[in-house]
Design an enzyme around this catalytic site. Structure first.
Site, short mmCIF file in Angstrom:
data_model
loop_
_atom_site.label_atom_id
_atom_site.label_comp_id
_atom_site.label_asym_id
_atom_site.label_seq_id
_atom_site.Cartn_x
_atom_site.Cartn_y
_atom_site.Cartn_z
N SER A 109 35.73 -17.54 21.72
CA SER A 109 36.28 -18.29 22.40
C SER A 109 35.30 -20.26 22.40
O SER A 109 36.25 -20.94 22.74
CB SER A 109 36.29 -18.01 24.02
OG SER A 109 37.39 -16.88 24.27
N LYS A 117 37.03 -23.08 20.68
CA LYS A 117 38.07 -23.91 21.95
C LYS A 117 38.03 -24.93 22.32
O LYS A 117 38.01 -26.15 22.52
CB LYS A 117 38.91 -22.99 23.26
CG LYS A 117 39.68 -21.63 23.15
CD LYS A 117 40.10 -21.11 24.76
CE LYS A 117 40.55 -20.42 24.01
NZ LYS A 117 39.91 -18.98 23.69
N SER A 143 39.29 -20.43 29.80
CA SER A 143 39.84 -19.26 28.17
C SER A 143 41.25 -18.40 27.44
O SER A 143 40.45 -17.12 27.28
CB SER A 143 38.19 -18.06 27.73
OG SER A 143 38.30 -18.14 25.90
#
Length: 223
Positions: free
Chosen positions: A88, A91, A145
């Site tokens: 993640s 991102k 997330s």
């Protein structure tokens, strides 16, 4: 400002382990406290400190790099050039590409069937058909997330998701990331890879975006 940058760096270090696919808040709530010990520096080469016994740090990560953001000094590293999935933390790059495009943050974006995770089947609070502003999508992608939000941001990019992925890799090259490759905006795919060495550069680049600093350190928001 300093505390926000520290928090952002902490998020980066946690996700750089390559084992977290959930939101940072969820991961933190299940993490057990670990006793801290002081590492023993044996010598300093240029701006790098070598640690005699890395086991003293009780690290579970296979690849680590700890860097002083102010001076650039590398305080500790372990397999910092190893190329691994970054989950993640992807991102952060997603957010930078969105903001670089200077798109309207108030424009309403919708969640589509294309945003549903069919790779790992992760859950989401965002239902298909839900509409939120681009800024709120960014908030959910960074704070929670939220995979569907990150996917929607890429779909609503000029040229669509394919152009967005191309922009992510172009941005990576522009900021000097040599071990990094992106295939999606969420980090769900293991094809999104980087090294600890590159991740320090990516976090440093992201820290220059005031909105990323703000949204990635927001602890609570009701919508």
């Amino acid at each position: 400002m300093k505390s926000k940058l520290t928090t952002l760096l902490a998020i980066c270090v946690a996700l750089a382990i390559g084992m977290l696919d959930t939101a940072p808040a969820e991961a933190a709530s299940t993490k057990k406290p670990v006793a801290k010990r002081k590492a023993k520096p044996v010598k300093k080469v240029e701006n790098r400190v070598e640690v005699q016994d890395s086991d003293n740090l009780l690290l579970q990560s296979s690849a680590v790099l700890v860097q002083d953001q102010s001076s650039g000094d590398i305080l500790f590293e372990k397999n910092s050039g190893a190329v691994l999935p970054i989950a993640s933390i992807t991102k952060l790059m997603t957010a930078m590409v969105v903001l670089d495009a200077q798109l309207s943050l108030t424009e309403s974006l919708s969640i589509g069937h294309e945003d549903v995770d069919t790779l790992k089947g992760t859950r989401s609070r965002l239902k298909v058909g839900a509409q939120l502003s681009r800024e709120d999508m960014l908030l959910l992608a960074l704070m929670a997330s939220e995979n569907r939000a990150a996917s929607a941001l890429s779909r609503h990019y000029p040229g669509g998701a394919a152009a967005f992925i191309e922009a992510m890799n172009h941005k990576a090259a522009a900021i000097g990331l040599k071990d990094t490759q992106f295939s999606d905006p969420t980090g769900l795919t293991a094809a999104n890879v980087s090294s600890a060495r590159d991740l320090t550069k990516m976090v440093a680049a992201a820290s220059h975006y005031p909105l990323i600093r703000e949204l990635s350190t927001t602890s609570e928001r009701t919508m």
